[in-house]
Design a protein around this motif. Structure first.
Motif, PDB file in Angstrom:
ATOM      1  N   SER A  74       0.375  -1.108  -0.028  1.00  0.00           N
ATOM      2  CA  SER A  74      -0.087   0.010   0.028  1.00  0.00           C
ATOM      3  C   SER A  74       0.890   1.401  -0.510  1.00  0.00           C
ATOM      4  O   SER A  74       0.323   2.390  -0.765  1.00  0.00           O
ATOM      5  CB  SER A  74      -1.449   0.150   0.667  1.00  0.00           C
ATOM      6  N   LYS A  79      -0.853   4.569  -1.943  1.00  0.00           N
ATOM      7  CA  LYS A  79      -2.172   4.415  -2.368  1.00  0.00           C
ATOM      8  C   LYS A  79      -2.082   5.556  -0.792  1.00  0.00           C
ATOM      9  O   LYS A  79      -1.766   5.402  -0.243  1.00  0.00           O
ATOM     10  CB  LYS A  79      -2.902   3.024  -1.758  1.00  0.00           C
ATOM     11  N   ARG A  83      -9.410   2.709   1.623  1.00  0.00           N
ATOM     12  CA  ARG A  83     -10.340   2.446   1.408  1.00  0.00           C
ATOM     13  C   ARG A  83      -9.763   2.476  -0.141  1.00  0.00           C
ATOM     14  O   ARG A  83      -9.672   1.225  -1.299  1.00  0.00           O
ATOM     15  CB  ARG A  83     -11.020   3.503   1.172  1.00  0.00           C
ATOM     16  N   GLN A  84      -8.642   2.919  -1.356  1.00  0.00           N
ATOM     17  CA  GLN A  84      -7.881   3.066  -2.112  1.00  0.00           C
ATOM     18  C   GLN A  84      -6.969   2.351  -2.684  1.00  0.00           C
ATOM     19  O   GLN A  84      -7.613   1.643  -2.802  1.00  0.00           O
ATOM     20  CB  GLN A  84      -7.397   4.685  -2.273  1.00  0.00           C
ATOM     21  N   ASN A  86      -7.536  -2.062  -0.715  1.00  0.00           N
ATOM     22  CA  ASN A  86      -8.545  -2.391  -1.186  1.00  0.00           C
ATOM     23  C   ASN A  86      -8.789  -1.869  -2.509  1.00  0.00           C
ATOM     24  O   ASN A  86      -8.855  -3.500  -2.932  1.00  0.00           O
ATOM     25  CB  ASN A  86      -9.883  -2.209   0.149  1.00  0.00           C
ATOM     26  N   GLN A  87      -9.054  -1.027  -2.884  1.00  0.00           N
ATOM     27  CA  GLN A  87     -10.081  -0.793  -4.168  1.00  0.00           C
ATOM     28  C   GLN A  87      -8.973  -1.302  -5.778  1.00  0.00           C
ATOM     29  O   GLN A  87      -8.851  -2.144  -6.252  1.00  0.00           O
ATOM     30  CB  GLN A  87     -10.461  -0.009  -4.501  1.00  0.00           C
ATOM     31  N   GLU A  88      -7.869  -0.755  -5.187  1.00  0.00           N
ATOM     32  CA  GLU A  88      -7.098  -1.075  -6.057  1.00  0.00           C
ATOM     33  C   GLU A  88      -5.750  -2.409  -6.284  1.00  0.00           C
ATOM     34  O   GLU A  88      -5.353  -2.181  -7.644  1.00  0.00           O
ATOM     35  CB  GLU A  88      -6.324   0.037  -6.599  1.00  0.00           C
ATOM     36  N   THR A  90      -6.020  -5.108  -4.665  1.00  0.00           N
ATOM     37  CA  THR A  90      -7.080  -6.686  -4.789  1.00  0.00           C
ATOM     38  C   THR A  90      -7.806  -6.747  -5.666  1.00  0.00           C
ATOM     39  O   THR A  90      -8.656  -7.888  -6.765  1.00  0.00           O
ATOM     40  CB  THR A  90      -7.910  -6.439  -3.172  1.00  0.00           C
ATOM     41  N   ARG A  91      -7.120  -6.041  -7.081  1.00  0.00           N
ATOM     42  CA  ARG A  91      -7.890  -6.381  -8.471  1.00  0.00           C
ATOM     43  C   ARG A  91      -6.981  -7.496  -9.117  1.00  0.00           C
ATOM     44  O   ARG A  91      -6.388  -7.645  -8.562  1.00  0.00           O
ATOM     45  CB  ARG A  91      -7.859  -5.020  -9.436  1.00  0.00           C
ATOM     46  N   HIS A 110      -8.387  -8.313   3.289  1.00  0.00           N
ATOM     47  CA  HIS A 110      -9.301  -6.464   3.267  1.00  0.00           C
ATOM     48  C   HIS A 110      -8.168  -5.750   3.973  1.00  0.00           C
ATOM     49  O   HIS A 110      -7.477  -6.665   4.884  1.00  0.00           O
ATOM     50  CB  HIS A 110     -10.295  -7.240   3.310  1.00  0.00           C
ATOM     51  N   HIS A 111      -7.605  -4.320   4.262  1.00  0.00           N
ATOM     52  CA  HIS A 111      -6.895  -3.507   4.755  1.00  0.00           C
ATOM     53  C   HIS A 111      -7.542  -3.582   6.489  1.00  0.00           C
ATOM     54  O   HIS A 111      -6.963  -3.206   7.162  1.00  0.00           O
ATOM     55  CB  HIS A 111      -7.664  -2.460   4.370  1.00  0.00           C
ATOM     56  N   THR A 451      -0.587  -3.726 -14.008  1.00  0.00           N
ATOM     57  CA  THR A 451      -2.804  -3.636 -12.872  1.00  0.00           C
ATOM     58  C   THR A 451      -3.149  -3.751 -14.878  1.00  0.00           C
ATOM     59  O   THR A 451      -4.194  -3.739 -14.735  1.00  0.00           O
ATOM     60  CB  THR A 451      -3.458  -1.852 -13.075  1.00  0.00           C
TER      61      THR A 451
END
Length: 473
Positions: A74, A79, A83-84, A86-88, A90-91, A110-111, A451
């Motif tokens: 992270s 990051k 929240r950011q 987690n979203q980016e 874990t893709r 999850h964070h 990514t």
């Protein structure tokens, strides 16, 4: 003042001429950067996995090392929030590409899992892993070319991490803002940081001492402060590196008897900024002896600056009750002048500046340039490091958790990630790309590669199979 070779990106425009060329470039650069992480993460993860895990083993999905890797990644990829991340991070595409380099990472947690874990473990162990990583680099002589007078230069300074209008935890400090009837309490967290500050401009996070309300003297309405935290940090630094040759670089808050005494007790050399109004007896002796000792001078041109050094060695500084304690110090003054274009016009004007330091070692013509220009002046590097951590992607002032223990854990993970990135960005293998894209640009370039569908597993493995040795610029 010297500027690191990798400070800013070039103005030249360079664009790949085909998709195949861009794919090859992305694979090569990403493999070079992640190879540096691969060289150090296994040792770090083994050390982090030894932290006592308070979770129920029967209900634990992610190993300690994997949860900590989520926190490190992270901050490595900068990051801005949990929240950011987690979203980016874990893709599926990012995780699949990451596994090309780290096959044992099957899934990132999850964070919130990391936050809960940090609130329950001994987070100081994260910094212990950081120190072990640095010790390994020192044993491998990676920094040998960048020492100052054969010493490891360590800059120490305080900074503010967090500030709020309400009290979030009993450990926060308190102050009053405003004037007259319009005053109100404000709560904040301060940190005294120690960074390696080498002569080539490379600055690496090393150790943190976070100020806590209870570390002061609440009964006498005295809070914790930077000078108290310095002595705690110095004690921990000596325990971590008991035989390391250290040159401590300090600002104008620190020229006082107890600090000099601590440095001498630890057998550390020092270069400390001396303000005009500090230690008046030392200044009085300097001005008096300067009229008698005419030979202690050295002139040189450094960059565009014309410098004149003058020093007086073996000044006796007395302090304590009835001035019973004594320290022998050496004072050096650097007057310099240079020309520059005046802002808003085409006129050339001459600028001047004066710098003054207390030295632990006697000065002479052979060592004054190295100790002052290559050592003492690099104290500014820790302030530049604060700017990087606060404004250039590491989100130093973001409160990743309101839990005190977890907040400290995130801080230690951030500093460790910054240290890993420093190694990558000063690697000779990446220096051309850093100059082309800049520091943030390179990190974004590697993240974007991870990514997208740019990487070929067989080609990445072929790149990673090549012999790799970290060389710093």
């Amino acid at each position: 003042m010297p500027v690191p070779a990798v400070a800013t990106r070039a103005h030249a425009k360079r664009v790949p001429q085909s998709v195949a060329e861009e794919r090859s470039e992305r694979q090569t650069v990403t493999a070079q950067q992640l190879a540096i992480y691969r060289g150090h993460l296994p040792g770090l993860r083994r050390r982090l996995s030894r932290i006592a895990d308070p979770r129920n083993p029967k209900k634990t999905k992610h190993r300690m090392a994997v949860v900590m890797a989520m926190g490190l990644l992270s901050f490595v990829f900068q990051k801005a929030s949990r929240r950011q991340a987690n979203q980016e991070l874990t893709r599926p595409m990012f995780v699949a590409n990451l596994r090309l380099f780290f096959p044992d990472i099957e899934e990132l947690p999850h964070h919130d899992t990391l936050n809960r874990l940090l609130s329950r473990i001994e987070v100081q162990e994260i910094e212990s892993a950081h120190l072990e990583f640095v010790r390994r680099m020192i044993r491998n002589k990676k920094f040998g070319r960048y020492l100052v007078d054969q010493q490891y230069p360590i800059a120490i300074d305080g900074t503010q991490k967090l500030v709020r209008g309400e009290l979030l935890s009993a450990e926060w400090q308190q102050r009053t803002i405003g004037k007259g009837d319009a005053t109100e309490p404000q709560y904040y967290v301060g940190v005294v940081e120690a960074n390696l500050a080498f002569r080539n401009g490379m600055t690496m996070p090393l150790m943190s001492e976070i100020l806590e309300y209870a570390a002061g003297d609440p009964a006498r309405s005295k809070q914790d402060c930077e000078t108290k935290a310095f002595h705690r940090l110095a004690e921990r630094l000596k325990r971590a590196f008991p035989r390391l040759r250290i040159l401590v670089l300090l600002d104008g808050l620190y020229p006082n008897g107890p600090v000099l005494e601590t440095c001498r007790k630890n057998r550390w050399q020092f270069m400390i900024v001396l303000p005009d109004k500090s230690l008046p007896s030392v200044w009085e002796d300097y001005h008096g002896l300067r009229q008698l000792e005419r030979g202690n001078e050295h002139r040189r041109v450094w960059g565009r600056r014309r410098q004149q050094f003058h020093w007086i060695n073996h000044i006796e500084y007395r302090y304590g009750d009835h001035e019973r304690k004594r320290q022998s110090v050496h004072l050096v003054v650097c007057d310099e002048a240079w020309e520059e274009i005046e802002k808003g016009s085409t006129s050339v004007v001459t600028r001047t500046a004066r710098h003054v330091w207390l030295s632990s070692e006697p000065l002479n013509r052979a060592n004054v340039h190295e100790r002052c220009n290559l050592g003492a002046r690099h104290r500014w590097a820790i302030e530049s490091s604060f700017l990087v951590e606060k404004r250039h992607g590491y989100h130093y002032e973001h409160c990743f958790s309101y839990d005190w223990q977890a907040m400290k854990g995130y801080h230690y993970l951030m500093r460790l990630a910054h240290a890993l990135n420093v190694l990558a960005l000063y690697s000779s293998a990446l220096v051309r790309k850093v100059r082309e894209l800049g520091v943030s640009g390179l990190l974004r370039f590697v993240y974007e590669t991870l990514t997208g569908p740019w990487l070929d597993g067989a080609q990445v493995q072929a790149l990673l199979d090549r012999p790799f040795q970290l060389r710093l610029v």
